[in-house]
Scaffold this active site. Structure first.
Site, PDB file in Angstrom:
ATOM      1  N   ASP A 142       0.884  -1.164   0.000  1.00 62.60           N
ATOM      2  CA  ASP A 142       0.000   0.000   0.000  1.00 62.60           C
ATOM      3  C   ASP A 142       0.926   1.219   0.000  1.00 62.60           C
ATOM      4  O   ASP A 142       1.350   1.683   1.057  1.00 62.60           O
ATOM      5  CB  ASP A 142      -0.903  -0.021   1.234  1.00 62.60           C
ATOM      6  CG  ASP A 142      -1.863   1.162   1.267  1.00 62.60           C
ATOM      7  OD1 ASP A 142      -2.222   1.675   0.185  1.00 62.60           O
ATOM      8  OD2 ASP A 142      -2.248   1.573   2.379  1.00 62.60           O
ATOM      9  N   GLU A 175      -2.567  -1.529  -4.514  1.00 61.00           N
ATOM     10  CA  GLU A 175      -3.840  -0.879  -4.765  1.00 61.00           C
ATOM     11  C   GLU A 175      -3.710  -0.018  -6.007  1.00 61.00           C
ATOM     12  O   GLU A 175      -2.703   0.653  -6.207  1.00 61.00           O
ATOM     13  CB  GLU A 175      -4.207  -0.020  -3.554  1.00 61.00           C
ATOM     14  CG  GLU A 175      -5.655   0.356  -3.489  1.00 61.00           C
ATOM     15  CD  GLU A 175      -6.012   0.963  -2.143  1.00 61.00           C
ATOM     16  OE1 GLU A 175      -6.751   0.301  -1.395  1.00 61.00           O
ATOM     17  OE2 GLU A 175      -5.557   2.080  -1.849  1.00 61.00           O
ATOM     18  N   ASP A 210      -1.891   0.910   7.775  1.00 60.45           N
ATOM     19  CA  ASP A 210      -1.262   0.789   6.452  1.00 60.45           C
ATOM     20  C   ASP A 210      -0.851  -0.649   6.149  1.00 60.45           C
ATOM     21  O   ASP A 210      -0.965  -1.108   5.015  1.00 60.45           O
ATOM     22  CB  ASP A 210      -0.043   1.721   6.350  1.00 60.45           C
ATOM     23  CG  ASP A 210      -0.436   3.194   6.393  1.00 60.45           C
ATOM     24  OD1 ASP A 210      -1.440   3.553   5.747  1.00 60.45           O
ATOM     25  OD2 ASP A 210       0.264   3.969   7.059  1.00 60.45           O
TER      26      ASP A 210
END
Length: 191
Positions: free
Chosen positions: A7, A67, A139
């Protein structure tokens, strides 16, 4: 299958190494690469790069998942996020690893069952699905959720590993993405 899930963010890049064996999935390592606000963009990107190199060296993943780009209203945030993503794409190219991307709503749908899930719902489900003993940082949980999405979703990689050519060389990358200008002899990007 062993994957590195990321991420990306300049100040808090979450990462996780997930391994699938049979019907089981386990998390081998997770963490957050934190860069304080006073650290320059260049030094922050270097810290992300160096830490991810260590993780790849230790765990030898076969794929990288992250992502997909999200809509950002602030252009400077978009630029910084793009730079962090660029580091991930560079590392994948250097190691010849295929890349898969998933939109945030799809990640939430795969992990929680609802594309509009809240962050704490994602964290709860990640902890439950991976049977973690402690609650991971936000995160890192996002990175694990992206990895779980990949392991639960058939997909086509953004890039495919090519056996016929070396993808881990910056020189090879430049040669495949540029052409020589006959007038100047300099390399220019394909347009």
């Amino acid at each position: 299958m062993r994957l590195l899930s990321i991420d990306p963010s300049l100040r808090g890049t979450g990462f996780a190494i997930l391994e699938e064996f049979g019907t089981n999935i386990r998390c081998l390592e997770y963490g957050v690469i934190k860069n304080p606000p006073q650290t320059s963009v260049a030094d922050s990107l270097l810290a992300i790069y160096n830490r991810l190199l260590v993780v790849i060296s230790q765990h030898q993943p076969t794929v990288i998942v992250l992502e997909s780009v999200i809509y950002v209203q602030n252009y400077s945030t978009a630029i910084v996020l793009g730079a962090a993503r660029g580091i991930v794409l560079l590392i994948a190219a250097q190691h010849g690893l295929p890349i898969h991307e998933y939109p945030p709503r799809r990640v939430k749908q795969a992990v929680v069952g609802y594309g509009g899930a809240l962050k704490n719902q994602v964290i709860f489900m990640v902890r439950a699905l991976l049977e973690l003993r402690e609650t991971p940082p936000s995160d890192a949980a996002d990175a694990m959720a992206i990895g779980l999405t990949h392991l639960r979703t058939p997909s086509v990689p953004l890039t495919k590993k090519r056996k016929s050519e070396k993808t881990n060389s910056w020189k090879n990358f430049i040669e495949t993405k540029t052409q020589v200008d006959s007038a100047t002899g300099r390399r220019i990007p394909f347009c």
